[in-house]
Design an enzyme around this catalytic site. Structure first.
Site: not given
Lengths: 286, 286
Positions: B62, B86, B106, B137, B155-156, B158, B162
């Site tokens: 972060h 998160d 998100e 989405d 901030d995804s 892999d 999704p």
């Protein structure tokens, strides 16, 4: 076959490599030696169950333990290497034509024999005419040397078993005495993340700071070592690794390296705040 | 009890954490969510069996995904965050008083609910009045925005499940359009060491290079991600992350950070030769 080698990176953290084949398992007078073949990391060997080198990432460790000090003092002619039985450190040193003499002191001759047989690329320069091999205790060897070396590299195992003495105050003092007035000491310096390794890192740093005029810590991404965040100590009587960095010498030599470069040299000394804090905190300990 | 969570970092490389207790196991409409308590890493959660954050090292990820772009353009006022359920990315963004508006998109509301319950420190700023949460989405959300954001952070997970669409060419083009003339895109950029991750890294880099005027890659030591060597992409229409680095803005804000600092900012862009080579090689692929 579903065969896995596992190493504990902490009491509750395990790193496992699927094995194609175990190539060797042998007990030397000093330690247990095992050689494995794996798909992802190629061939690798362990001492007392800890990964020493893998074919896939040994270049990172050896680049960083050798090329960093070599680019701070391009006049280095005489080098002492302690440990380093796999030969990777000597291989990188031998790429510098101006190095005249390398003493390599490895306590366990069997490690060298195994690496010459199973890791011929890593061990390729152990028979270079400039390399003088001694199979004896590095602690005793260095204690008898005074004002002799431009560079000492301590390429040791972790601080228990055969490597234990190489993290003591008296050993660092002997290294200081064995180095000449412009001497540099580089050592593998453990890791900052997992508690156990962090304590080793703190202890080593405190002892080196108390012994050497200049003492810095630098880092590299070594995926097969605990946490992947591995440290090296740079200590010297005279040179600062950044202020005295000779970037031009690097360009002239035109060495091809897979990890090290001019930017990496500087960047490797930029430590995260939590690592700097841990090193500073360690200096307060008894 | 001898209970272990394991993640495959490559087909034949396994990283395992001993578990004190599984706290939650739940299936959302998008993915499997699990929360565990561990001794060494504290609490952590996984999505479809991949570690997202651990209490012990989430600060590294972060710090690096937020403070790097924030110190390149200290005028950033409006931010879009995609993924990041998160809350850690939003928590770090909220430390900048000059940020006025954060849209966070998100896809999986359940991730946010779980993190607010089990990771209250990480999720602590999700209800900041500047934060606008959208559970939809991210691909569609960004496609409807034009010339609106100073910064987009991807901030995804892999690039499968999704997270898959967040690594496509059309998504990067939509991000480019959604950014204003000085806009910056930062994304998690996978890892250079293990084959599978390296291919993801190469593909992402090629697509970003083809879309953005400036496209750099930077790195951090994240011990609980595959290989511990994790990358981020910095792409922009206007700013170079090093030439335009505003070190002074950092000093003025006086932010306390556990990983990021001025030297780390510059150092994180110093890539090892083998990583530079892999990125360059990836640009040649179809």
């Amino acid at each position: 076959m579903d065969l896995w080698y596992s190493e504990f990176h902490a009491d509750t953290i395990k790193f496992s490599i699927q094995i194609e084949k175990q190539l060797l398992s042998k007990k030397s007078p000093f330690q247990q030696i095992d050689v494995f073949e794996s798909k992802e990391l190629g061939r690798f060997f362990t001492l007392d169950g800890f990964v020493m080198i893998t074919e896939k990432d040994e270049f990172i460790y050896h680049d960083m333990i050798v090329h960093v000090p070599m680019h701070v003092n391009p006049e280095i002619k005489k080098v002492l290497v302690i440990g380093a039985g796999d030969g990777g450190t000597v291989r990188e040193l031998c790429r510098y034509p101006h190095i005249e003499h390398i003493d390599m002191v490895e306590i366990d001759e069997m490690v060298v024999q195994v690496c010459e047989e199973y890791f011929p690329i890593t061990a390729s320069k152990l028979r270079d005419p400039r390399v003088h091999l001694y199979f004896e205790d590095g602690l005793k060897f260095v204690a008898n040397k005074k004002n002799e070396y431009d560079l000492i590299i301590v390429d040791s195992t972790d601080p228990f078993g055969p490597g234990e003495g190489l993290f003591t105050r008296s050993f660092y003092q002997d290294c200081h005495a064995a180095l000449n007035a412009k001497g540099i000491l580089v050592n593998q310096h453990e890791s900052p993340f997992y508690d156990h390794y962090r304590k080793n890192m703190q202890r080593a740093h405190k002892r080196i700071v108390e012994t050497f005029e200049i003492a810095k810590v630098y880092q590299a991404f070594i995926p097969t070592y605990a946490s992947g965040h591995w440290l090296f100590g740079f200590a010297s009587k005279h040179f600062d690794p950044i202020l005295d960095f000779k970037a031009d010498a690097f360009a002239q030599l035109n060495l091809k390296t897979k990890y090290y470069n001019e930017d990496i040299h500087r960047a490797s000394f930029a430590l995260p705040n939590y690592v700097k804090d841990a090193l500073a905190e360690g200096l307060k300990d008894e």
